[in-house]
Enzyme design. Structure first.
Site, mmCIF file in Angstrom:
data_model
loop_
_atom_site.group_PDB
_atom_site.id
_atom_site.type_symbol
_atom_site.label_atom_id
_atom_site.label_comp_id
_atom_site.label_asym_id
_atom_site.label_seq_id
_atom_site.Cartn_x
_atom_site.Cartn_y
_atom_site.Cartn_z
ATOM 1 N N HIS A 1 27.770 -7.360 10.246
ATOM 2 C CA HIS A 1 26.573 -6.582 10.578
ATOM 3 C C HIS A 1 26.970 -5.256 11.212
ATOM 4 O O HIS A 1 27.537 -5.219 12.297
ATOM 5 C CB HIS A 1 25.648 -7.354 11.521
ATOM 6 C CG HIS A 1 24.404 -6.581 11.850
ATOM 7 N ND1 HIS A 1 23.235 -6.697 11.133
ATOM 8 C CD2 HIS A 1 24.160 -5.635 12.791
ATOM 9 C CE1 HIS A 1 22.324 -5.864 11.624
ATOM 10 N NE2 HIS A 1 22.864 -5.204 12.636
ATOM 11 N N ASN B 1 20.689 5.072 3.175
ATOM 12 C CA ASN B 1 19.696 5.721 4.025
ATOM 13 C C ASN B 1 20.031 5.445 5.481
ATOM 14 O O ASN B 1 20.475 4.339 5.826
ATOM 15 C CB ASN B 1 18.293 5.204 3.700
ATOM 16 C CG ASN B 1 17.846 5.595 2.300
ATOM 17 O OD1 ASN B 1 18.157 6.684 1.832
ATOM 18 N ND2 ASN B 1 17.133 4.707 1.637
ATOM 19 N N THR C 1 14.888 1.255 6.213
ATOM 20 C CA THR C 1 13.951 0.214 6.651
ATOM 21 C C THR C 1 14.667 -1.046 7.134
ATOM 22 O O THR C 1 14.107 -1.793 7.928
ATOM 23 C CB THR C 1 12.972 -0.158 5.523
ATOM 24 O OG1 THR C 1 13.705 -0.605 4.387
ATOM 25 C CG2 THR C 1 12.105 1.032 5.148
ATOM 26 N N HIS D 1 23.623 -0.757 4.128
ATOM 27 C CA HIS D 1 23.580 -1.181 2.725
ATOM 28 C C HIS D 1 23.674 0.039 1.836
ATOM 29 O O HIS D 1 23.219 1.124 2.190
ATOM 30 C CB HIS D 1 22.315 -1.989 2.422
ATOM 31 C CG HIS D 1 21.039 -1.319 2.839
ATOM 32 N ND1 HIS D 1 20.597 -1.308 4.145
ATOM 33 C CD2 HIS D 1 20.133 -0.612 2.136
ATOM 34 C CE1 HIS D 1 19.463 -0.635 4.216
ATOM 35 N NE2 HIS D 1 19.152 -0.189 3.012
#
Ligand code: 5GP
Ligand code: ZN
Length: 113
Positions: free
Chosen positions: A45, A85, A93, A98
């Protein structure tokens, strides 16, 4: 950890896997924005590309080593786009880094809007 992509990686939320190895997981985007739309994530993560450090950059390198393999498996020999992004203005979001692989057709020239 309530992160949705960590849950997908752990198999707690179903996904359509297209590639996995010990460091990387790739799956079809639930809301595709091109004929081919895959998300590639490190199992580790990391919140976003803005949180990459010398300590975690190996996980990101593994993602980029996987991308050409994924592109070959998805028959994207005519080209594709990789996008990540970041934050509010970048319209991120999901706060687990990713990389979108978009392809399977000619993509719009304008990436800004
Ligand atoms: P972002 O806007 O953060 O760059 O991209 C998040 C992406 O994750 C979006 O394209 C969205 O469609 C995708 N997504 C969100 N939730 C899920 C999910 O539960 N499963 C899958 N396969 N994709 C998801
Ligand atoms: Zn996560």
């Amino acid at each position: 950890m309530s992160c949705i992509f960590c849950k997908i990686i752990r198999g707690e939320i179903p996904s359509s896997c297209v590639y996995e190895d010990d460091k990387v997981y790739a799956f079809k985007d639930i809301n595709p924005q091109a004929k081919v739309h895959v998300l590639v994530v490190p199992r580790e993560h990391i919140a976003s590309a803005d949180a990459i450090t010398a300590e975690n950059s190996g996980a990101v390198a593994a993602v980029f080593e996987a991308i050409p393999k994924i592109a070959r498996a998805l028959e994207l020999e005519d080209g594709y786009r990789v996008i990540t992004n970041i934050g509010e203005n970048g319209c991120q979001t999901v706060k687990h880094i990713h990389f979108h692989i978009l392809g399977g057709e000619k993509l719009p020239e304008n990436m800004g809007n």
